[in-house]
Design a protein around this motif. Structure first.
Motif, PDB file in Angstrom:
ATOM      1  N   TRP A 116     -34.923  -6.684  34.781  1.00 31.81           N
ATOM      2  CA  TRP A 116     -36.271  -7.130  35.545  1.00 31.81           C
ATOM      3  C   TRP A 116     -37.048  -7.957  34.454  1.00 31.81           C
ATOM      4  CZ3 TRP A 116     -36.160  -8.124  40.301  1.00 31.81           C
ATOM      5  CH2 TRP A 116     -35.463  -7.322  41.081  1.00 31.81           C
ATOM      6  N   LEU A 165     -36.523  -2.949  46.286  1.00 36.63           N
ATOM      7  CA  LEU A 165     -35.621  -3.879  46.079  1.00 36.63           C
ATOM      8  C   LEU A 165     -35.233  -4.486  47.196  1.00 36.63           C
ATOM      9  CD1 LEU A 165     -33.388  -1.542  43.568  1.00 36.63           C
ATOM     10  CD2 LEU A 165     -34.780  -3.588  43.119  1.00 36.63           C
ATOM     11  N   GLY A 213     -31.442  -7.787  41.971  1.00 31.17           N
ATOM     12  CA  GLY A 213     -31.887  -7.043  43.067  1.00 31.17           C
ATOM     13  C   GLY A 213     -30.789  -6.191  43.739  1.00 31.17           C
ATOM     14  N   PHE A 217     -29.710  -2.398  43.883  1.00 28.43           N
ATOM     15  CA  PHE A 217     -30.049  -1.769  45.506  1.00 28.43           C
ATOM     16  C   PHE A 217     -28.644  -0.937  45.423  1.00 28.43           C
ATOM     17  CE2 PHE A 217     -29.340  -1.870  50.010  1.00 28.43           C
ATOM     18  CZ  PHE A 217     -30.648  -1.414  50.145  1.00 28.43           C
TER      19      PHE A 217
END
Length: 272
Positions: A116, A165, A213, A217
């Motif tokens: 991130w 997410l 992402g 996830f």
């Protein structure tokens, strides 16, 4: 530059800053120090996370329906598009920092924060590139109104990492993969190769952001023994208004780990 107390502290200071040069600089400096493992993840000295990111007085924020659409065959039209993209990229900086700061105590590996902060670093780069292109065209970020939909969509998922997410990288960022190739082509068609080159950089980086992402996830779903596609659909229905809009860039989405089984069931029935 103020002292960066920790990764969370640097992210929060960047989010809070209304000076956009300082915001992007803090985002990138926090990322670099974290990558070099020169700062800790959290510190008792970290400032509280704000409800909203710091923003300059302009642009004026209006409902999405009030943001005017113009032809890309005119300079004002290209400025309007670039201004909208600058606004998206600025929100993306704050959203990447927010996921780091808000979930700094979550039970995830450090590589979650690596991913991130790479996103935050690149979104800051994108904002600066688009702003410079606006300046080249005699404009600046803040000259036109913008809408607040991105931050509102993310704010609804502030208490649930899996939902965040689903909504931010896997809907909002993935949408960029769908619409950017046509915008690149239109910019080239009008002879604005400089703006097209900026969009090229954004498009290639965004694939990586959707991939970050999708990776996390799937990680969270696997840990909770939940089916990723079904979980995605449940979270989107609970946290995102309206159907997802076709056409989809299925190839770019799949390269990023977002296969049609995730999103096809959520499209509007009116699609051709």
């Amino acid at each position: 530059m103020t002292a960066i107390t920790s990764l969370r502290g640097g992210a929060i200071d960047a989010i809070r800053s209304a000076d956009l040069d300082r915001k992007t600089e803090l985002a990138q400096e926090s990322a670099n120090r974290w990558f070099a493992r020169r700062i800790s993840l959290r510190s008792p000295l970290d400032a509280p996370l704000p409800e909203r990111p710091g923003r300059p007085e302009k642009p004026l924020l209006v409902p999405p329906t009030q943001v005017e659409k113009r032809s890309l065959h005119t300079v004002p039209g290209r400025i309007a598009l670039l201004h909208a993209i600058a606004h998206i990229e600025l929100n993306a900086v704050d959203l990447a920092l927010d996921i780091v700061a808000r979930f700094a105590s979550a039970h995830v590996p450090n590589s979650f924060f690596d991913g991130w902060m790479q996103v935050a670093f690149e979104e800051a780069k994108h904002f600066r590139m688009v702003r410079k292109r606006l300046n080249d065209l005699g404009a600046d970020y803040g000259d036109l109104p913008a809408h607040d939909g991105l931050w509102q969509a993310a704010h609804s998922t502030r208490n649930d990492l899996t939902a965040r997410l689903a909504v931010v990288p896997l809907i909002l960022e993935a949408r960029g993969l769908d619409v950017t190739p046509a915008l690149q082509a239109k910019m080239r068609e009008t002879g604005d190769l400089e703006s097209a080159a900026v969009l090229d950089v954004i498009y290639n980086d965004e694939k990586g952001h959707v991939a970050v992402g999708a990776k996390w996830f799937r990680f969270l779903c696997a840990r909770e023994k939940r089916d990723p596609a079904r979980t995605f659909q449940e979270l989107v229905r609970a946290n995102f208004r309206g159907p997802l809009k076709a056409p989809f860039n299925d190839v770019a989405r799949a390269e990023a780990g977002l296969t049609p089984s995730f999103y096809r069931a959520l499209t509007s029935t009116s699609q051709s």
